[in-house]
Design a protein around this motif. Structure first.
Motif, PDB file in Angstrom:
ATOM      1  N   THR A 104       3.341   8.588   6.099  1.00 22.73           N
ATOM      2  CA  THR A 104       3.740  10.368   5.939  1.00 22.73           C
ATOM      3  C   THR A 104       4.050  10.740   5.260  1.00 22.73           C
ATOM      4  N   VAL A 105       4.520  11.867   4.260  1.00 18.62           N
ATOM      5  CA  VAL A 105       5.470  12.018   3.340  1.00 18.62           C
ATOM      6  C   VAL A 105       5.795  13.361   3.543  1.00 18.62           C
ATOM      7  N   ARG A 142       9.536   1.762   1.869  1.00 17.15           N
ATOM      8  CA  ARG A 142      10.238   1.830   0.893  1.00 17.15           C
ATOM      9  C   ARG A 142       9.890   3.354   0.669  1.00 17.15           C
ATOM     10  N   LYS A 143      10.892   4.392   0.328  1.00 17.67           N
ATOM     11  CA  LYS A 143      10.210   5.399  -0.130  1.00 17.67           C
ATOM     12  C   LYS A 143      10.790   5.333  -1.444  1.00 17.67           C
ATOM     13  N   THR A 144      10.448   6.051  -2.429  1.00 16.83           N
ATOM     14  CA  THR A 144      10.704   6.856  -3.549  1.00 16.83           C
ATOM     15  C   THR A 144      12.080   8.178  -3.659  1.00 16.83           C
ATOM     16  N   ALA A 174       0.949  -1.230   0.396  1.00 17.37           N
ATOM     17  CA  ALA A 174      -0.242  -0.161   0.110  1.00 17.37           C
ATOM     18  C   ALA A 174       0.790   1.619   0.456  1.00 17.37           C
ATOM     19  N   THR A 175       0.277   2.628  -0.519  1.00 12.33           N
ATOM     20  CA  THR A 175       1.194   2.849  -1.133  1.00 12.33           C
ATOM     21  C   THR A 175       0.543   5.284  -0.141  1.00 12.33           C
ATOM     22  N   THR A 176       1.208   5.716  -0.195  1.00 15.59           N
ATOM     23  CA  THR A 176       0.523   6.931  -0.315  1.00 15.59           C
ATOM     24  C   THR A 176       1.526   7.968  -0.152  1.00 15.59           C
ATOM     25  N   THR A 177       0.814   8.963  -0.623  1.00 14.11           N
ATOM     26  CA  THR A 177       2.355  10.629  -1.044  1.00 14.11           C
ATOM     27  C   THR A 177       1.471  11.636  -0.410  1.00 14.11           C
TER      28      THR A 177
END
Length: 195
Positions: A174-175, A84-86, A53-56
């Motif tokens: 959160t990012v 992970r973070k991109t 699952a991902t979030t921005t």
């Protein structure tokens, strides 16, 4: 279960007749019941979610949920997942942990503030929901930064755990900037035997 054929002379063959029963058969076909097999081990996987699952989002949101658990008060619990973070923004990513509907650890920073792809392991250990010990838990992030510095973000729970049966574990996140992505995957919830 069907008994296997007789083994060769001087040998025995062991086989399970159910999940909790074991038998032995010798070369003459004589069968002996052995002690019952243990019903379970010291560590049990209570549940998990292996879909990334991902979030921005720059606001804290629920990212990945492990639902349909049934963990009683007083049971030792370990939660593990990977993150992970991109690349795409010079800022960090953050985790938090929710048990049922209660946020027990808010905003644990992991990762560097470099504009780089990074990955981490998230671990939480606690004995669930024991009165007078409701903040006796930890949530840790272990990561190797793109700048080759290994970091451990070790934090205690900063709110009380619930005391009702544990049914849901939620990894929140959160990012620092919406220009990169936080991904969470391979979340597993384990319980430990207490006797």
């Amino acid at each position: 279960a069907t008994a296997p054929a007789n083994p060769g002379s001087g040998f025995v063959r062991m086989y399970a007749t159910s999940a909790t029963s074991v038998r032995m058969r010798d070369s003459a076909g004589t069968e002996t019941d052995l002690a019952a097999a243990p019903a379970s081990g010291a560590v049990t996987r209570a549940g998990g979610n292996t879909t990334e699952a991902t979030t921005t989002s720059t606001a804290v949101v629920d990212v990945l949920t492990v639902a349909s658990l049934s963990i009683a008060v007083g049971v030792p619990v370990r939660i593990v997942s990977i993150s992970r973070k991109t690349a795409g923004g010079a800022d960090a990513a953050y985790h938090s942990l929710k048990l049922n509907t209660t946020i027990v650890r808010a905003h644990t920073k992991w990762g560097s503030s470099l504009n780089a792809a990074e990955s981490a392991e998230f671990i939480s250990d606690f004995i669930y929901g024991v009165t007078n010990y409701l903040q006796a838990g930890r949530a840790c992030g272990y990561f190797q930064g793109a700048d080759v510095t290994a970091t451990i973000a070790l934090n205690h729970f900063d709110a009380n755990m619930p005391t009702a049966t544990l049914t849901d574990v939620v990894i929140r996140g959160t990012v620092g900037a919406a220009s990169f992505t936080l991904g969470i995957d391979e979340c597993h919830v384990y319980t430990h035997a207490v006797s």
